[in-house]
Write a protein that holds these residues in place. Structure first.
Motif, PDB file in Angstrom:
ATOM      1  N   PRO A  27      -4.376   0.750 -14.677  1.00 20.03           N
ATOM      2  CA  PRO A  27      -4.080   2.085 -15.208  1.00 20.03           C
ATOM      3  C   PRO A  27      -5.289   3.016 -15.250  1.00 20.03           C
ATOM      4  O   PRO A  27      -5.157   4.206 -14.974  1.00 20.03           O
ATOM      5  CB  PRO A  27      -3.537   1.793 -16.606  1.00 20.03           C
ATOM      6  CG  PRO A  27      -2.906   0.447 -16.482  1.00 20.03           C
ATOM      7  CD  PRO A  27      -3.805  -0.314 -15.543  1.00 20.03           C
ATOM      8  N   TYR A  28      -6.474   2.495 -15.584  1.00 19.12           N
ATOM      9  CA  TYR A  28      -7.626   3.396 -15.699  1.00 19.12           C
ATOM     10  C   TYR A  28      -8.004   3.979 -14.337  1.00 19.12           C
ATOM     11  O   TYR A  28      -8.497   5.110 -14.248  1.00 19.12           O
ATOM     12  CB  TYR A  28      -8.818   2.693 -16.366  1.00 19.12           C
ATOM     13  CG  TYR A  28      -9.554   1.689 -15.519  1.00 19.12           C
ATOM     14  CD1 TYR A  28     -10.658   2.056 -14.762  1.00 19.12           C
ATOM     15  CD2 TYR A  28      -9.160   0.353 -15.492  1.00 19.12           C
ATOM     16  CE1 TYR A  28     -11.354   1.132 -14.011  1.00 19.12           C
ATOM     17  CE2 TYR A  28      -9.842  -0.581 -14.732  1.00 19.12           C
ATOM     18  CZ  TYR A  28     -10.938  -0.191 -14.006  1.00 19.12           C
ATOM     19  OH  TYR A  28     -11.623  -1.109 -13.246  1.00 19.12           O
ATOM     20  N   ILE A  29      -7.762   3.226 -13.260  1.00 18.47           N
ATOM     21  CA  ILE A  29      -8.033   3.751 -11.927  1.00 18.47           C
ATOM     22  C   ILE A  29      -7.017   4.832 -11.579  1.00 18.47           C
ATOM     23  O   ILE A  29      -7.358   5.874 -11.003  1.00 18.47           O
ATOM     24  CB  ILE A  29      -8.002   2.619 -10.884  1.00 18.47           C
ATOM     25  CG1 ILE A  29      -9.127   1.620 -11.166  1.00 18.47           C
ATOM     26  CG2 ILE A  29      -8.126   3.189  -9.464  1.00 18.47           C
ATOM     27  CD1 ILE A  29      -9.166   0.457 -10.195  1.00 18.47           C
ATOM     28  N   GLN A  30      -5.757   4.602 -11.926  1.00 21.54           N
ATOM     29  CA  GLN A  30      -4.726   5.613 -11.676  1.00 21.54           C
ATOM     30  C   GLN A  30      -5.036   6.902 -12.430  1.00 21.54           C
ATOM     31  O   GLN A  30      -4.876   8.007 -11.899  1.00 21.54           O
ATOM     32  CB  GLN A  30      -3.352   5.082 -12.095  1.00 21.54           C
ATOM     33  CG  GLN A  30      -2.849   3.910 -11.272  1.00 21.54           C
ATOM     34  CD  GLN A  30      -1.413   3.571 -11.614  1.00 21.54           C
ATOM     35  OE1 GLN A  30      -0.549   4.437 -11.683  1.00 21.54           O
ATOM     36  NE2 GLN A  30      -1.159   2.290 -11.853  1.00 21.54           N
ATOM     37  N   ILE A  31      -5.486   6.765 -13.680  1.00 16.21           N
ATOM     38  CA  ILE A  31      -5.832   7.941 -14.478  1.00 16.21           C
ATOM     39  C   ILE A  31      -6.985   8.699 -13.827  1.00 16.21           C
ATOM     40  O   ILE A  31      -6.948   9.925 -13.684  1.00 16.21           O
ATOM     41  CB  ILE A  31      -6.202   7.521 -15.918  1.00 16.21           C
ATOM     42  CG1 ILE A  31      -4.957   6.993 -16.642  1.00 16.21           C
ATOM     43  CG2 ILE A  31      -6.820   8.694 -16.693  1.00 16.21           C
ATOM     44  CD1 ILE A  31      -5.250   6.360 -17.978  1.00 16.21           C
ATOM     45  N   ALA A  32      -8.025   7.972 -13.405  1.00 11.70           N
ATOM     46  CA  ALA A  32      -9.169   8.617 -12.756  1.00 11.70           C
ATOM     47  C   ALA A  32      -8.740   9.324 -11.477  1.00 11.70           C
ATOM     48  O   ALA A  32      -9.166  10.456 -11.200  1.00 11.70           O
ATOM     49  CB  ALA A  32     -10.260   7.583 -12.453  1.00 11.70           C
ATOM     50  N   ASN A  33      -7.881   8.677 -10.692  1.00 11.32           N
ATOM     51  CA  ASN A  33      -7.432   9.289  -9.428  1.00 11.32           C
ATOM     52  C   ASN A  33      -6.649  10.570  -9.669  1.00 11.32           C
ATOM     53  O   ASN A  33      -6.813  11.566  -8.957  1.00 11.32           O
ATOM     54  CB  ASN A  33      -6.574   8.288  -8.651  1.00 11.32           C
ATOM     55  CG  ASN A  33      -7.393   7.159  -8.057  1.00 11.32           C
ATOM     56  OD1 ASN A  33      -8.621   7.218  -8.039  1.00 11.32           O
ATOM     57  ND2 ASN A  33      -6.724   6.134  -7.571  1.00 11.32           N
ATOM     58  N   GLN A  34      -5.759  10.559 -10.680  1.00 10.92           N
ATOM     59  CA  GLN A  34      -4.945  11.741 -10.955  1.00 10.92           C
ATOM     60  C   GLN A  34      -5.808  12.897 -11.456  1.00 10.92           C
ATOM     61  O   GLN A  34      -5.642  14.047 -11.038  1.00 10.92           O
ATOM     62  CB  GLN A  34      -3.856  11.401 -11.969  1.00 10.92           C
ATOM     63  CG  GLN A  34      -2.776  10.481 -11.423  1.00 10.92           C
ATOM     64  CD  GLN A  34      -1.682  10.203 -12.438  1.00 10.92           C
ATOM     65  OE1 GLN A  34      -1.413  11.016 -13.317  1.00 10.92           O
ATOM     66  NE2 GLN A  34      -1.039   9.051 -12.314  1.00 10.92           N
ATOM     67  N   LEU A  35      -6.742  12.604 -12.358  1.00  8.25           N
ATOM     68  CA  LEU A  35      -7.607  13.659 -12.879  1.00  8.25           C
ATOM     69  C   LEU A  35      -8.562  14.165 -11.803  1.00  8.25           C
ATOM     70  O   LEU A  35      -8.847  15.360 -11.720  1.00  8.25           O
ATOM     71  CB  LEU A  35      -8.385  13.149 -14.095  1.00  8.25           C
ATOM     72  CG  LEU A  35      -7.557  12.860 -15.349  1.00  8.25           C
ATOM     73  CD1 LEU A  35      -8.432  12.260 -16.439  1.00  8.25           C
ATOM     74  CD2 LEU A  35      -6.868  14.124 -15.848  1.00  8.25           C
ATOM     75  N   ARG A  36      -9.057  13.260 -10.951  1.00 12.95           N
ATOM     76  CA  ARG A  36      -9.943  13.677  -9.866  1.00 12.95           C
ATOM     77  C   ARG A  36      -9.221  14.649  -8.932  1.00 12.95           C
ATOM     78  O   ARG A  36      -9.767  15.677  -8.525  1.00 12.95           O
ATOM     79  CB  ARG A  36     -10.430  12.472  -9.066  1.00 12.95           C
ATOM     80  CG  ARG A  36     -11.402  12.852  -7.950  1.00 12.95           C
ATOM     81  CD  ARG A  36     -11.691  11.695  -7.002  1.00 12.95           C
ATOM     82  NE  ARG A  36     -12.261  10.556  -7.694  1.00 12.95           N
ATOM     83  CZ  ARG A  36     -11.601   9.416  -7.888  1.00 12.95           C
ATOM     84  NH1 ARG A  36     -10.341   9.279  -7.463  1.00 12.95           N
ATOM     85  NH2 ARG A  36     -12.174   8.414  -8.519  1.00 12.95           N
TER      86      ARG A  36
END
Length: 281
Positions: free
Chosen positions: A11-20
């Motif tokens: 999940p933390y990678i998905q969050i970073a990708n979406q915000l990026r």
């Protein structure tokens, strides 16, 4: 803002990708304040620490900045710190991709490879092979940096904190690369990690044996949480360090060509001599 339960990435990678993506497409404008950690955790339906891990990735890439007492903001000039990313994306368009990295935590590397890996999953990039080698300091042995600020002494707790950060980033890379082979998207993949006994003073990226990026780690004093309390440490911090770019040319005697060749020779020598393999679990 949502977590895709069918996505194998944490999940933390998905969050970073979406915000990026929101930052790079200007949906989150330069200087704009991000929602609080609590609000993001509620929107995504995850723990606040999961959100924090995602924000740490973006902070390492230089896309966001924290202001004490005010919150987290998109950097006013996000373009400069991410200058490495277009080169990595172009490198992944080659049939045979090689990426060698020597540095400290691997945070910037982790963030920089996410976009090309996503494009491979989407079928927009189709390399035949990927080989990534990561060379990091061995945080299980005493070293001069990072260290306690008050007496400049080595501290096992400080090294253990750094080791956790290193493992988190490198595991994200190795798992993502292995997944591409498992899905049949890339014919041959490898992502290896080695450690050596030395203080990390610089970062080095070598792309497809043709381009090299080199930058120094400034030593910064800052406060970090260790075992439930804030500790002052001296730490090599490369989030905003300037990278010097060198690339091969037809003139083999040029400084740029010689730098790339010597950087590759140095990396290969370290890898085959003093580097020791690690198992990322």
């Amino acid at each position: 803002m949502s977590i895709d339960q069918d996505d194998p990435r944490p999940p933390y990678i998905q969050i970073a990708n979406q915000l990026r993506a929101a930052i790079l497409t200007k949906k989150l404008a330069p200087g704009e304040k991000l929602p609080s950690g609590a609000e993001l955790a509620k929107r995504y339906g995850v723990a606040r620490q999961t959100v924090q891990n995602g924000l740490d990735i973006l902070r390492g890439e230089g896309l966001i900045v924290s202001r004490q007492g005010s919150g987290v903001f998109v950097r006013e000039r996000a373009e400069r710190p991410v200058g490495l990313r277009p080169h990595i994306e172009r490198a992944f368009a080659a049939p045979a991709v090689t990426l060698d990295f020597a540095g400290f935590s691997g945070e910037t590397l982790f963030g920089a490879v996410q976009e090309p890996l996503d494009r491979i999953r989407e079928g927009r990039l189709t390399p035949e092979s990927i080989s990534i080698r990561i060379l990091l300091p061995d945080m299980t042995i005493p070293m001069g940096l990072p260290c306690r600020a008050e007496d400049l002494a080595d501290d096992p707790d400080i090294r253990e904190r750094m080791n956790r950060i290193m493992l988190r980033n490198t595991q994200g890379i190795t798992e993502s690369v292995a997944e591409l082979a498992e899905l049949g998207l890339v014919g041959k993949t490898s992502a290896e990690i080695q450690v050596y006994g030395g203080v990390p003073l610089f970062k080095l990226y070598i792309l497809n044996k043709e381009e090299a990026f080199f930058g120094f780690y400034p030593v910064v004093r800052h406060s970090v949480p260790i075992n439930g309390e804030q500790r002052e440490i001296f730490d090599p911090m490369g989030k905003n360090s300037i990278l010097f770019h060198h690339s091969l040319s037809e003139d083999t005697d040029s400084k740029d060509s010689q730098f790339v060749e010597q950087a590759q020779t140095w990396f290969d020598g370290m890898w085959s001599s003093v580097g020791r393999g690690v198992v990322v679990q």
